[in-house]
Design a protein around this motif. Structure first.
Motif, PDB file in Angstrom:
ATOM      1  N   PHE A 497      16.298  25.093 -32.722  1.00 16.19           N
ATOM      2  CA  PHE A 497      16.817  25.882 -31.227  1.00 16.19           C
ATOM      3  C   PHE A 497      17.049  24.864 -30.238  1.00 16.19           C
ATOM      4  O   PHE A 497      15.862  24.224 -29.975  1.00 16.19           O
ATOM      5  CB  PHE A 497      16.132  27.310 -31.053  1.00 16.19           C
ATOM      6  N   ILE A 498      18.062  24.714 -29.584  1.00 11.93           N
ATOM      7  CA  ILE A 498      18.363  23.799 -28.517  1.00 11.93           C
ATOM      8  C   ILE A 498      18.485  24.534 -27.111  1.00 11.93           C
ATOM      9  O   ILE A 498      19.090  25.624 -27.168  1.00 11.93           O
ATOM     10  CB  ILE A 498      19.661  22.866 -28.744  1.00 11.93           C
ATOM     11  N   THR A 499      17.795  24.177 -26.146  1.00 10.17           N
ATOM     12  CA  THR A 499      17.869  24.462 -24.889  1.00 10.17           C
ATOM     13  C   THR A 499      18.618  23.227 -24.007  1.00 10.17           C
ATOM     14  O   THR A 499      18.191  22.265 -24.070  1.00 10.17           O
ATOM     15  CB  THR A 499      16.777  25.171 -24.121  1.00 10.17           C
ATOM     16  N   ILE A 513      23.364  26.807 -17.779  1.00 13.85           N
ATOM     17  CA  ILE A 513      23.900  26.463 -19.100  1.00 13.85           C
ATOM     18  C   ILE A 513      23.204  27.607 -20.115  1.00 13.85           C
ATOM     19  O   ILE A 513      21.956  27.411 -20.366  1.00 13.85           O
ATOM     20  CB  ILE A 513      23.833  24.981 -19.764  1.00 13.85           C
ATOM     21  N   GLU A 514      24.025  28.300 -20.744  1.00 13.82           N
ATOM     22  CA  GLU A 514      23.700  29.126 -21.751  1.00 13.82           C
ATOM     23  C   GLU A 514      24.038  28.533 -23.295  1.00 13.82           C
ATOM     24  O   GLU A 514      25.042  28.094 -23.410  1.00 13.82           O
ATOM     25  CB  GLU A 514      24.122  30.606 -21.483  1.00 13.82           C
ATOM     26  N   THR A 515      22.715  28.878 -24.178  1.00  9.24           N
ATOM     27  CA  THR A 515      23.236  28.293 -25.553  1.00  9.24           C
ATOM     28  C   THR A 515      23.524  29.729 -26.406  1.00  9.24           C
ATOM     29  O   THR A 515      22.678  30.646 -26.354  1.00  9.24           O
ATOM     30  CB  THR A 515      21.847  27.870 -25.949  1.00  9.24           C
ATOM     31  N   ASP A 516      24.349  29.420 -27.566  1.00  7.83           N
ATOM     32  CA  ASP A 516      24.709  30.405 -28.360  1.00  7.83           C
ATOM     33  C   ASP A 516      23.298  30.133 -29.516  1.00  7.83           C
ATOM     34  O   ASP A 516      23.368  28.975 -30.277  1.00  7.83           O
ATOM     35  CB  ASP A 516      25.831  30.152 -28.986  1.00  7.83           C
ATOM     36  N   PRO A 517      22.392  31.053 -29.904  1.00 10.67           N
ATOM     37  CA  PRO A 517      21.600  30.965 -30.826  1.00 10.67           C
ATOM     38  C   PRO A 517      22.092  30.637 -32.000  1.00 10.67           C
ATOM     39  O   PRO A 517      21.238  29.969 -32.926  1.00 10.67           O
ATOM     40  CB  PRO A 517      20.656  32.136 -30.562  1.00 10.67           C
ATOM     41  N   GLY A 518      22.933  30.999 -32.498  1.00 10.31           N
ATOM     42  CA  GLY A 518      23.611  30.760 -33.973  1.00 10.31           C
ATOM     43  C   GLY A 518      24.294  29.532 -34.167  1.00 10.31           C
ATOM     44  O   GLY A 518      23.972  28.901 -35.216  1.00 10.31           O
ATOM     45  N   ASN A 539      28.048  14.742 -10.230  1.00 13.94           N
ATOM     46  CA  ASN A 539      27.744  14.013 -11.330  1.00 13.94           C
ATOM     47  C   ASN A 539      26.578  14.339 -11.999  1.00 13.94           C
ATOM     48  O   ASN A 539      25.282  14.475 -11.512  1.00 13.94           O
ATOM     49  CB  ASN A 539      27.474  12.390 -10.791  1.00 13.94           C
ATOM     50  N   LEU A 540      26.655  15.118 -13.122  1.00 15.26           N
ATOM     51  CA  LEU A 540      25.725  15.804 -13.685  1.00 15.26           C
ATOM     52  C   LEU A 540      25.215  15.108 -15.248  1.00 15.26           C
ATOM     53  O   LEU A 540      26.029  14.519 -15.943  1.00 15.26           O
ATOM     54  CB  LEU A 540      26.190  17.392 -14.190  1.00 15.26           C
ATOM     55  N   MET A 541      23.912  14.869 -15.416  1.00 11.72           N
ATOM     56  CA  MET A 541      23.357  14.668 -16.610  1.00 11.72           C
ATOM     57  C   MET A 541      22.670  15.766 -17.021  1.00 11.72           C
ATOM     58  O   MET A 541      21.904  16.413 -16.496  1.00 11.72           O
ATOM     59  CB  MET A 541      22.320  13.559 -16.101  1.00 11.72           C
ATOM     60  N   ILE A 542      22.973  16.027 -18.439  1.00  9.71           N
ATOM     61  CA  ILE A 542      22.317  17.139 -19.034  1.00  9.71           C
ATOM     62  C   ILE A 542      21.537  16.359 -20.321  1.00  9.71           C
ATOM     63  O   ILE A 542      21.686  15.543 -21.075  1.00  9.71           O
ATOM     64  CB  ILE A 542      23.672  18.004 -19.913  1.00  9.71           C
ATOM     65  N   ASN A 543      20.362  17.419 -20.670  1.00 15.79           N
ATOM     66  CA  ASN A 543      19.457  16.944 -21.578  1.00 15.79           C
ATOM     67  C   ASN A 543      19.412  18.238 -22.594  1.00 15.79           C
ATOM     68  O   ASN A 543      19.636  19.448 -22.028  1.00 15.79           O
ATOM     69  CB  ASN A 543      18.033  16.411 -21.108  1.00 15.79           C
ATOM     70  N   ALA A 544      18.901  17.993 -23.847  1.00 18.24           N
ATOM     71  CA  ALA A 544      18.670  18.844 -24.954  1.00 18.24           C
ATOM     72  C   ALA A 544      17.531  18.698 -25.560  1.00 18.24           C
ATOM     73  O   ALA A 544      17.073  17.857 -25.785  1.00 18.24           O
ATOM     74  CB  ALA A 544      19.830  18.604 -25.885  1.00 18.24           C
ATOM     75  N   THR A 545      16.699  19.752 -25.413  1.00 17.31           N
ATOM     76  CA  THR A 545      15.498  19.918 -26.021  1.00 17.31           C
ATOM     77  C   THR A 545      15.177  21.187 -26.920  1.00 17.31           C
ATOM     78  O   THR A 545      15.848  21.904 -26.878  1.00 17.31           O
ATOM     79  CB  THR A 545      14.158  19.871 -24.838  1.00 17.31           C
ATOM     80  N   ASN A 546      13.912  21.205 -27.345  1.00 13.17           N
ATOM     81  CA  ASN A 546      13.625  22.374 -28.404  1.00 13.17           C
ATOM     82  C   ASN A 546      12.498  23.075 -27.492  1.00 13.17           C
ATOM     83  O   ASN A 546      11.627  22.502 -26.857  1.00 13.17           O
ATOM     84  CB  ASN A 546      12.971  21.707 -29.675  1.00 13.17           C
ATOM     85  N   PRO A 547      12.363  24.505 -27.935  1.00 11.77           N
ATOM     86  CA  PRO A 547      11.120  25.164 -27.494  1.00 11.77           C
ATOM     87  C   PRO A 547       9.780  24.612 -27.993  1.00 11.77           C
ATOM     88  O   PRO A 547       8.917  24.700 -27.327  1.00 11.77           O
ATOM     89  CB  PRO A 547      11.466  26.516 -27.842  1.00 11.77           C
ATOM     90  N   GLU A 548      10.119  24.370 -29.294  1.00  3.66           N
ATOM     91  CA  GLU A 548       8.657  23.951 -29.920  1.00  3.66           C
ATOM     92  C   GLU A 548       8.582  22.554 -29.422  1.00  3.66           C
ATOM     93  O   GLU A 548       9.564  21.708 -29.343  1.00  3.66           O
ATOM     94  CB  GLU A 548       8.797  23.922 -31.602  1.00  3.66           C
TER      95      GLU A 548
END
Length: 836
Positions: A497-499, A513-518, A539-548
């Motif tokens: 799962f990505i946040t 930013i909201e994530t579609d869990p599917g 000027n936005l920088m976005i990162n993607a991480t996992n809850p675990e």
């Protein structure tokens, strides 16, 4: 009447003589008195006498002989002291009568001739003895003993004393009054006991009901006095007696907390306690303190408390209610007692699994404590009845070995017994956990899901999403961009799962930013309102991480980052005021050109702002178009308008001017009703007058009325206060003519500063109709005008008509001369003159 001389043996007959003739002789002396004119005399007839008891010998009456009678004789209830002088007919008492011995003496008197034959009679002579207060009251006991309970009701008798008086009970001589003379000991200012003055009943006083305590003082002695003559005279007879009182402990006590075992199998109702009032014959009752739907308790007529049904501790573990005692009138006899019932636990509830299926996720590299099996027991906490014991009964599948898991027997904490799990061996393990207390057992189902470890990082499909252009008035919650990253770990787990988070470029959290869990798709939304003037570009920088967490050998890198630019476009916005409404309290007497307030507005785009007013119908205000400063343009008047509102044209913001009142109006007399007195004035009349004031209530809430310093006014009239706004005017005498009078009255409004006004009150002295109102008599002989008067009236009417026509003509000429162009100026000048 002929004079006579009567000799009688007597001790004292002062009643027969005036004070100058009063004489007292011993029984051995013979008194011969000339009684002419001192006694009531008359022929023989029925007689009725009232004689006060006691006293000296006295003569009651003298009967006259009528020939041929030569003497009198008496018979009946003479008591040895009532007799008649046979020759002279003197009826007398030679001794003292006693009401307590005999109240009425019935006698017969007759006259006889020389031969002893009856000439007249016998006639009835009744002597009624009048009681005097000659007997003291007597108690029926030499001393009295009584017992009183602690906390007994004040005024409720617990004993009584009784005395009697031998005097006539129909007179005050035998009317007795009881009181407490002394009180031993008396530790308080007020007596602890009181006595009913008529009945002799003794009861605790309010102080006694509260303070009587056998632990502090258990015996008291009262000295009770009884007086006859209802205790109203100083000459009354008095007796006293000692009353010994023992104070005993109150019977009315709450029992200690009552313990009842739940789910009792006894036949109900069951007696659980008993209460007893200090007074006999009370009515017991129960009322609920907690307002329960039902109260499973009752009380009998004798004070026995029952539980009416089995109790369930898991439903309610404690009950609190009150027991009361009332008399037959429904009044409380004692203070309510609080009863507490504690329901004792038994082991009647089996353990219950908190979840039908407990699911625990375990990563492949996880060790030690992996979760907890939760179960509850409704029996009482921290007792053996609710103590639970956990034990693993089975494991499925038993690969790669049995006993992969261990459970802590008291807490249900589940551990790995040794090695870590491997998803390739089995993705799921099913466990049966036996949960038991000292009596019951329950099986809880547990599934252990082995999940892939987080060894893959999210990777964005694009490293840059270019520019996104939005208007500054875009609504909050609008999606402005969709972003996508993928993760190679097991789907549906915390590892895959990505946040998404804004890592840089948004300090104020303007975006979310909201994530579609599917699908793990990210939706960038507006979180706060945009403002071109404050921030035109993000000027936005976005990162993607996992809850675990990632495994220790893997780290996030640039593949989990993306960027894009948000360009905000300008939208023309109206000026904005610092306040929605500007308010100011202003005294109505401020000078013209006084600065009242400053209206502050700005344009978001930075353009200059110009101010103007609308709705200033009274022309009271003016505004500086550049600074927004508001001044008075003319004189203000609260009596014309108290709350004055205008609008500022820039954004139609209301401006409210609250004029504060000053005391600038003199008090006046109200003229709603005429003031008159009916002629002739008889005295004692008064009429109501009222003062009014145009100022705010603050300045006329209390008026003062007085007469002017005028000799005639003060001689004829007087003023008295009725209330804050009214007073009474009264004539001081009745010597008024039938005419109208001017009464000078001074009114003071008690303002700050106070205003005083002298007014003339017209008061009519007039003849009144039957409805108590003035009327004017009409002289019918002169009800029509004379010819001369009629001609005068006609000429006067013609002159008035001529004056009106001339005024109309001059007004029309004036309008033609000035023309329409000056109409508005004239109106404005008139309005200005009126305001000033």
């Amino acid at each position: 009447m002929e004079s006579c001389c009567w000799c009688v043996v007597t001790a004292d007959i002062p009643q027969l003589l005036p004070s100058s003739l009063s004489l007292s002789l011993s029984l051995s002396q013979v008194m011969c008195l000339n009684l002419e004119g001192l006694l009531e005399t008359g022929p023989l007839k029925d007689m009725d006498f009232s004689v006060q008891e006691g006293g000296a010998p006295r003569v009651l009456h003298k009967f006259t002989l009528e020939p041929p009678a030569v003497s009198f004789r008496i018979s009946g209830e003479t008591a040895g002291i009532i007799d008649i002088e046979p020759k002279m007919g003197m009826l007398y008492i030679n001794g003292s009568l006693d009401w307590e011995t005999k109240q009425v003496h019935n006698l017969q008197v007759e006259s006889v001739d020389e031969s002893g034959h009856i000439v007249k009679g016998p006639y009835s002579v009744t002597i009624r003895v009048e009681d005097i207060n000659d007997n003291p009251p007597e108690f029926d006991q030499k001393r009295y003993f009584g017992v009183v309970r602690q906390n007994s009701r004040p005024g409720k008798p617990f004993m009584s004393v009784h005395a009697t008086d031998r005097d006539d009970p129909t007179t005050p001589h035998a009317q007795l009054s009881y009181s407490i003379l002394h009180h031993f000991p008396n530790p308080y200012e007020e007596m602890l006991f009181q006595i009913d003055s008529e009945t002799g009943e003794i009861s605790p006083s309010k102080t006694g009901s509260y303070y009587l305590d056998p632990q502090k003082q258990n015996t008291f002695t009262l000295v009770v006095s009884v007086r006859d003559m209802a205790g109203m005279t100083a000459n009354a007879f008095t007796s006293s007696v000692d009353v010994h009182i023992i104070v005993m402990e109150s019977l009315w006590k709450a029992p200690p907390p009552i313990h009842i075992r739940e789910n009792s199998t006894q036949v109900h109702p069951v007696n659980i306690s008993k209460v007893r009032s200090n007074e006999p014959g009370v009515i017991y009752g129960i009322f609920d303190k907690e307002k329960l739907p039902r109260l499973p308790f009752s009380i009998s007529e004798t004070g026995d408390i029952y539980v009416t049904e089995p109790l369930d501790r898991e439903e309610k573990d404690m009950y609190t209610f009150f027991v009361v005692s009332k008399d037959n009138k429904g009044d409380l006899v004692d203070k309510p007692l609080q009863i507490q019932v504690i329901v004792e636990d038994i082991n009647d509830n089996p353990p219950v699994c908190q979840q039908a299926l407990t699911v625990i996720e375990v990563q492949e590299n996880e060790r030690s404590n992996i979760g907890t099996v939760l179960a509850t027991d409704m029996d009482k906490e921290n007792t053996f009845n609710s103590r639970l014991h956990f034990q693993i009964q089975s494991q499925d599948p038993q690969v790669p070995e049995t006993n992969l898991f261990f459970i802590q027997q008291d807490t249900g904490a589940l551990h790995l017994a040794g090695r870590s799990l491997n998803k390739r061996d089995s993705p799921v393990y099913s466990l049966k956990v036996l949960v038991s207390d000292s009596k019951f057992q329950t099986i809880c189902d547990v599934e252990v899901h082995v999940i892939d470890i987080n060894d893959q990082i999210p990777i964005f499909e694009k490293s840059n999403y270019q520019d996104v252009t939005v208007a500054e008035d875009i609504p909050i919650g609008t999606v402005i961009l969709e972003i996508q990253a993928t993760d190679g770990d097991e789907p549906g787990t915390g590892s895959s799962f990505i946040t998404y988070q804004v890592l840089e470029g948004d300090r104020n959290n303007t975006f979310i930013i909201e994530t579609d869990p599917g699908t793990n798709r990210g939706f960038v939304k507006i979180n706060k309102a945009l403002d071109f003037e404050t921030m035109p570009v993000y000027n936005l920088m976005i990162n993607a991480t996992n809850p675990e967490p990632l495994v220790s050998s893997v780290q996030y890198n640039s593949s989990s980052l993306t960027s894009f630019k948000v360009v905000v476009t300008n939208v023309d916005e109206p000026p904005v005021f610092g306040k929605p409404v500007y308010r100011k309290e202003v005294s109505e007497d401020v000078p013209v050109n006084t600065l009242l307030m400053t209206v502050d507005a700005y344009d978001p785009e930075g353009d200059s702002v110009r101010y103007s007013l609308e709705g200033d119908v009274r022309k009271w205000l003016t505004i500086d178009s550049a600074t927004g400063q508001v001044y008075t343009a003319s004189r203000l008047d609260r009596e014309q308008e108290e709350m004055y509102s205008v609008e500022v044209v820039v954004s139609e913001v209301s401006l409210v001017l609250h004029l504060l009142d000053v005391n600038d109006n003199y008090p006046q007399l109200a003229t709603d009703y005429p003031t008159f007195f009916c002629y002739p004035v008889s005295g004692g009349e008064k009429t109501l007058i009222q003062a009014i004031d145009a100022d705010e209530q603050l300045y006329y809430s209390k008026f003062t009325f007085s007469l002017a310093d005028d000799m005639n006014a003060r001689m004829n009239w007087e003023i008295s206060k009725a209330n804050a706004t009214h007073a009474y005017l009264s004539p001081k005498h009745g010597n008024f003519e039938e005419k109208e009078y001017n009464v000078p009255v001074i009114l003071n409004d008690n303002g700050n500063p106070a205003l005083e006004n002298k007014v003339n009150l017209k008061v009519s002295i007039c003849k009144c109709s039957s409805e108590n109102s003035c009327f004017i008599e009409i002289d019918r002989d002169h009800s029509w005008p004379t010819p001369g008067q009629a001609i005068g009236i006609l000429i006067g009417v013609l002159l008035i008509i001529g004056a009106i026509l001339a005024a109309v003509f001059l007004h029309m000429k004036y309008k033609e001369k000035n023309g329409k162009s000056h109409h508005k100026d004239a109106k404005d000048n008139a309005e200005l003159d009126r305001l000033s």
